[in-house]
Design a protein around this motif. Structure first.
Motif, short mmCIF file in Angstrom:
data_model
loop_
_atom_site.label_atom_id
_atom_site.label_comp_id
_atom_site.label_asym_id
_atom_site.label_seq_id
_atom_site.Cartn_x
_atom_site.Cartn_y
_atom_site.Cartn_z
N VAL A 98 65.78 86.87 22.61
CA VAL A 98 65.21 86.67 21.42
C VAL A 98 66.01 86.86 20.32
N PHE A 99 66.06 86.11 19.32
CA PHE A 99 67.19 86.42 18.07
C PHE A 99 66.20 86.93 16.92
N LEU A 100 66.41 88.08 16.33
CA LEU A 100 65.48 88.70 15.62
C LEU A 100 66.60 88.95 14.14
N THR A 101 65.93 88.65 13.01
CA THR A 101 66.44 89.03 11.91
C THR A 101 66.26 90.48 11.72
N PRO A 102 67.21 91.17 10.84
CA PRO A 102 67.10 92.53 10.64
C PRO A 102 65.49 93.23 10.36
N ALA A 103 64.98 92.12 9.71
CA ALA A 103 63.59 92.58 9.10
C ALA A 103 62.73 92.71 10.50
N GLN A 104 62.95 91.62 10.97
CA GLN A 104 61.90 91.37 12.41
C GLN A 104 62.19 92.62 13.28
N ALA A 105 63.52 92.92 13.68
CA ALA A 105 64.00 94.04 14.30
C ALA A 105 63.37 95.16 13.90
N ARG A 106 63.26 95.54 12.51
CA ARG A 106 62.69 96.79 12.10
C ARG A 106 61.39 96.62 12.43
N GLU A 107 60.48 95.68 12.06
CA GLU A 107 59.02 95.52 12.53
C GLU A 107 58.67 95.76 13.87
N PHE A 108 59.63 95.34 14.77
CA PHE A 108 59.45 95.29 16.25
C PHE A 108 59.48 96.90 16.54
N ALA A 109 60.53 97.46 16.03
CA ALA A 109 60.66 98.93 16.45
C ALA A 109 59.43 99.68 15.82
N ALA A 110 59.05 99.35 14.86
CA ALA A 110 57.94 100.19 13.95
C ALA A 110 56.53 100.02 14.71
N ARG A 111 56.34 98.76 15.13
CA ARG A 111 55.16 98.29 16.07
C ARG A 111 55.17 98.83 17.40
N SER A 112 56.33 99.03 17.88
CA SER A 112 56.50 99.56 19.32
C SER A 112 56.27 100.97 19.18
N GLU A 113 56.62 101.73 18.13
CA GLU A 113 56.33 103.25 18.05
C GLU A 113 54.87 103.54 18.00
N LEU A 114 54.28 102.45 17.23
CA LEU A 114 52.72 102.69 17.05
C LEU A 114 52.05 102.65 18.22
N VAL A 115 52.45 101.37 19.14
CA VAL A 115 51.80 101.34 20.35
C VAL A 115 52.00 102.39 21.24
N ILE A 116 53.17 103.00 21.38
CA ILE A 116 53.55 104.05 22.26
C ILE A 116 52.58 105.28 21.86
N ALA A 117 52.34 105.60 20.55
CA ALA A 117 51.71 106.60 20.12
C ALA A 117 50.27 106.63 20.21
N ALA A 118 49.77 105.37 20.47
CA ALA A 118 48.27 105.16 20.61
C ALA A 118 47.79 105.38 21.98
N GLY A 119 48.65 106.10 22.88
CA GLY A 119 48.23 106.41 24.13
C GLY A 119 47.52 107.85 24.16
N ARG A 120 47.43 108.36 25.26
CA ARG A 120 46.73 109.85 25.34
C ARG A 120 47.34 110.84 24.41
N ALA A 121 46.58 111.67 23.74
CA ALA A 121 47.07 112.60 22.91
C ALA A 121 47.54 113.70 24.03
N PRO A 122 48.73 114.50 23.42
CA PRO A 122 49.20 115.60 24.21
C PRO A 122 48.53 116.78 24.25
N CYS A 123 48.38 117.49 25.12
CA CYS A 123 47.71 118.89 25.13
C CYS A 123 48.64 119.88 24.21
N PRO A 124 48.09 120.42 23.16
CA PRO A 124 48.72 121.50 22.22
C PRO A 124 49.38 122.45 22.99
N LEU A 125 48.89 122.77 24.17
CA LEU A 125 49.52 124.14 25.08
C LEU A 125 50.57 123.60 25.90
#
Length: 200
Positions: free
Chosen positions: A136-163
Motif C-alpha cells: 500500500v502506498f500512502l501519502t504522508p497525511a494518510q500515513a498519519r491518519e493510519f497511525a492515529a486510528r490504529s492507536e484508537l483501535v488499540i486503546a479501545a480494548g480492555r481497560a488496565p487495572c490501576p493496581l
C-alpha cells in the motif's frame, strides 16, 4: 505457483479495525479502493509496531530530506468500521516499511505467514518467489491518519487495572495486588470472598 501481490497505489482507505468484544478481538488491516477490498489478519502487537514505525519513518523523512509532513494527528477523520463481510486474504507474518522519494509516499508491505524461511530481499520487491503480499502506498497525511486510528483501535480494548496493569474483564479481575480479592471494572470496587459456613 507465483505469489500474489495486491498493490494499492492510491487507496481510498487503509485502516486498522477489529471484530469481536474487548478481550476477544481479532485485528485486521484493510485496504480499500473503489469496490476492491483486501483484508489481512494480524496481532494487536503488530498493529502497534506498524503505527509506531510509520510515525517514526515520517519524522526521519522530514529530518533527512526536509519533506513536509503533517503534524501528529490528535483527531481521526475516518472512524467508520471495517468493510463487511471480511474475507481474510492471509495472516500477516512479516511487515515491511519504506519511503518512495519519487512519489513522496510511505510504502507499507504486509507478507503472509510462511512455514519455511524466505529471503528478506523479497520485501518490497516484485520477485515471483516469496509469500503473498499486500503493498500500500500512502501519502504522508494518510500515513498519519493510519497511525492515529490504529492507536484508537488499540486503546479501545480492555481497560488496565490501576493496581497491577493487567487487562480488566467485564466481570472483574483477580488482582495480584489485592491478595486474591476480585476487583471490579470500576476502580475501588472490590468484591470480598464469600464467608465460609461455620456450622452450628
Amino acid at each position: 505457483m507465483p505469489r500474489a501481490i495486491h498493490i494499492f497505489r492510491s487507496p481510498d482507505r487503509f485502516i486498522a479495525g477489529t471484530v469481536g468484544e474487548p478481550g476477544d478481538r481479532a485485528f485486521y488491516l484493510q485496504a480499500v479502493h473503489d469496490a476492491r477490498v483486501v483484508s489481512v489478519l494480524l496481532e494487536k502487537q503488530q498493529v502497534q509496531v506498524l503505527a509506531d514505525r510509520v510515525g517514526a519513518l515520517l519524522e526521519e523523512v522530514h529530518r533527512r530530506f526536509g519533506t513536509a509532513i503533517p503534524p501528529q494527528e490528535t483527531a481521526v477523520g475516518d472512524t467508520r468500521p471495517l468493510v463487511m463481510p471480511i474475507d481474510t486474504e492471509f495472516r500477516v507474518g512479516t511487515m515491511g516499511l519504506g519511503w518512495d522519494s519519487d512519489a513522496g509516499t510511505v510504502v507499507v508491505e504486509l507478507l503472509a505467514v510462511t512455514e519455511g524461511e524466505f529471503d528478506e530481499s523479497v520485501v518490497l520487491d516484485d520477485t515471483e518467489d516469496g509469500p503473498d503480499a499486500v503493498r500500500v502506498f500512502l501519502t504522508p497525511a494518510q500515513a498519519r491518519e493510519f497511525a492515529a486510528r490504529s492507536e484508537l483501535v488499540i486503546a479501545a480494548g480492555r481497560a488496565p487495572c490501576p493496581l497491577c496493569g493487567e487487562p480488566l474483564d467485564p466481570e472483574g479481575h483477580m488482582c495480584v495486588r489485592t491478595n486474591g480479592y476480585r476487583r471490579g471494572t470500576a476502580f475501588g470496587q472490590v468484591t470480598e470472598p464469600e464467608p465460609e459456613d461455620e456450622g452450628d
